[in-house]
Design a protein around this motif. Structure first.
Motif, PDB file in Angstrom:
ATOM      1  N   ILE A  39      -1.111 -12.164   1.738  1.00 48.83           N
ATOM      2  CA  ILE A  39      -1.680 -13.408   1.243  1.00 48.83           C
ATOM      3  C   ILE A  39      -0.788 -14.494   1.839  1.00 48.83           C
ATOM      4  O   ILE A  39       0.396 -14.579   1.503  1.00 48.83           O
ATOM      5  N   GLY A  40      -1.353 -15.266   2.739  1.00 51.11           N
ATOM      6  CA  GLY A  40      -0.540 -16.220   3.488  1.00 51.11           C
ATOM      7  C   GLY A  40       0.424 -15.436   4.354  1.00 51.11           C
ATOM      8  O   GLY A  40       0.013 -14.581   5.138  1.00 51.11           O
ATOM      9  N   ARG A  41       1.707 -15.696   4.174  1.00 52.77           N
ATOM     10  CA  ARG A  41       2.711 -14.941   4.935  1.00 52.77           C
ATOM     11  C   ARG A  41       3.447 -13.916   4.081  1.00 52.77           C
ATOM     12  O   ARG A  41       4.390 -13.282   4.538  1.00 52.77           O
ATOM     13  N   LYS A  42       3.029 -13.766   2.849  1.00 55.52           N
ATOM     14  CA  LYS A  42       3.685 -12.830   1.928  1.00 55.52           C
ATOM     15  C   LYS A  42       2.990 -11.473   1.937  1.00 55.52           C
ATOM     16  O   LYS A  42       1.771 -11.384   1.870  1.00 55.52           O
ATOM     17  N   LYS A  43       3.788 -10.419   1.998  1.00 54.04           N
ATOM     18  CA  LYS A  43       3.250  -9.055   1.918  1.00 54.04           C
ATOM     19  C   LYS A  43       3.007  -8.698   0.461  1.00 54.04           C
ATOM     20  O   LYS A  43       3.796  -9.056  -0.423  1.00 54.04           O
ATOM     21  N   CYS A  44       1.928  -7.983   0.238  1.00 53.83           N
ATOM     22  CA  CYS A  44       1.561  -7.544  -1.104  1.00 53.83           C
ATOM     23  C   CYS A  44       1.148  -6.074  -1.042  1.00 53.83           C
ATOM     24  O   CYS A  44       0.686  -5.601  -0.009  1.00 53.83           O
ATOM     25  N   VAL A  45       1.300  -5.387  -2.152  1.00 51.44           N
ATOM     26  CA  VAL A  45       0.829  -4.012  -2.258  1.00 51.44           C
ATOM     27  C   VAL A  45      -0.057  -3.925  -3.484  1.00 51.44           C
ATOM     28  O   VAL A  45       0.301  -4.411  -4.560  1.00 51.44           O
ATOM     29  N   MET A  46      -1.245  -3.317  -3.289  1.00 48.42           N
ATOM     30  CA  MET A  46      -2.127  -3.059  -4.418  1.00 48.42           C
ATOM     31  C   MET A  46      -2.110  -1.565  -4.700  1.00 48.42           C
ATOM     32  O   MET A  46      -2.263  -0.757  -3.787  1.00 48.42           O
ATOM     33  N   PHE A  47      -1.938  -1.216  -5.974  1.00 47.36           N
ATOM     34  CA  PHE A  47      -1.992   0.166  -6.424  1.00 47.36           C
ATOM     35  C   PHE A  47      -3.245   0.333  -7.268  1.00 47.36           C
ATOM     36  O   PHE A  47      -3.551  -0.523  -8.090  1.00 47.36           O
ATOM     37  N   MET A  48      -3.951   1.469  -7.066  1.00 49.10           N
ATOM     38  CA  MET A  48      -5.135   1.764  -7.874  1.00 49.10           C
ATOM     39  C   MET A  48      -5.090   3.220  -8.308  1.00 49.10           C
ATOM     40  O   MET A  48      -4.896   4.120  -7.488  1.00 49.10           O
ATOM     41  N   ASN A  49      -5.280   3.430  -9.610  1.00 44.60           N
ATOM     42  CA  ASN A  49      -5.286   4.787 -10.159  1.00 44.60           C
ATOM     43  C   ASN A  49      -6.571   5.505  -9.780  1.00 44.60           C
ATOM     44  O   ASN A  49      -7.658   4.937  -9.854  1.00 44.60           O
ATOM     45  N   ASN A  50      -6.440   6.770  -9.372  1.00 38.88           N
ATOM     46  CA  ASN A  50      -7.606   7.545  -8.929  1.00 38.88           C
ATOM     47  C   ASN A  50      -8.602   7.816 -10.052  1.00 38.88           C
ATOM     48  O   ASN A  50      -9.805   7.820  -9.826  1.00 38.88           O
ATOM     49  N   ALA A  51      -8.123   8.036 -11.260  1.00 43.12           N
ATOM     50  CA  ALA A  51      -9.010   8.426 -12.359  1.00 43.12           C
ATOM     51  C   ALA A  51      -9.664   7.230 -13.038  1.00 43.12           C
ATOM     52  O   ALA A  51     -10.858   7.251 -13.329  1.00 43.12           O
ATOM     53  N   THR A  52      -8.880   6.187 -13.302  1.00 40.89           N
ATOM     54  CA  THR A  52      -9.367   5.076 -14.118  1.00 40.89           C
ATOM     55  C   THR A  52      -9.663   3.814 -13.330  1.00 40.89           C
ATOM     56  O   THR A  52     -10.236   2.880 -13.881  1.00 40.89           O
TER      57      THR A  52
END
Length: 172
Positions: A39-52
């Motif tokens: 987002i812009g110049r900032k790194k981000c990590v998104m985590f998503m649970n497989n079950a929910t």
């Protein structure tokens, strides 16, 4: 065992090699997909649970964070679950079920597409807050809560409700 399935982009930034694993060998409640984006110049990590499909974003990820991603993940997961009203005892029980974290390659295109859709929503959230509302800062906790109150077609409930129901089932 906690399983974090990383996209190629994230694994490359972490400088690790990941192999495909058979997800059937793992309880989907303890499996998460993770993707790196900017987002812009900032790194981000998104985590998503497989079950929910419970998910959250970590904004402004640094190189040292990527080297200890499993610790950053657990800290942020705890914070988000607490903000969503999950009992601290249940969170502790969930995280202490098995403290070993294994990294693997992604194996579910459906989850990847839902992550990409959520990243698109996050991008628009930032634009709305910073440009349209002229806010100086983004409340990441509020954004993560907002994300888990979005409809996902594969689910019968919101992701936060699914996660709450499953975690409360563990306690019993």
């Amino acid at each position: 065992m906690q399983l974090i399935q990383c996209t190629k982009k994230l694994a490359g930034e972490m400088k690790i090699k990941v192999q495909k694993v058979d997800a059937a060998d793992f309880n989907p409640l303890y499996c998460w997909h993770a993707n790196l984006f900017k987002i812009g110049r900032k790194k981000c990590v998104m985590f998503m649970n497989n079950a929910t499909r419970y998910h959250f974003v970590i904004y402004g990820v640094l190189k040292k964070d990527l080297q200890n991603l499993h610790l950053v993940f657990k800290k942020n997961l705890t914070t988000n679950l607490l903000l969503d009203g999950i009992d601290p005892e249940i969170i502790e029980q969930y995280l202490n079920q098995d403290s070993i974290v294994q990294f693997a390659a992604t194996n579910n295109r459906s989850i990847i597409s839902q992550i990409n859709e959520s990243i698109f929503a996050v991008d628009h959230y930032f634009y709305h807050e910073l440009v349209e509302k002229k806010q100086e800062f983004i409340d990441l906790a509020a954004m993560n809560q907002w994300l888990n109150h979005q409809i996902m077609l594969k689910l019968s409930k919101y992701p936060v409700e699914m996660m709450r129901d499953v975690l409360e089932g563990i306690k019993k």
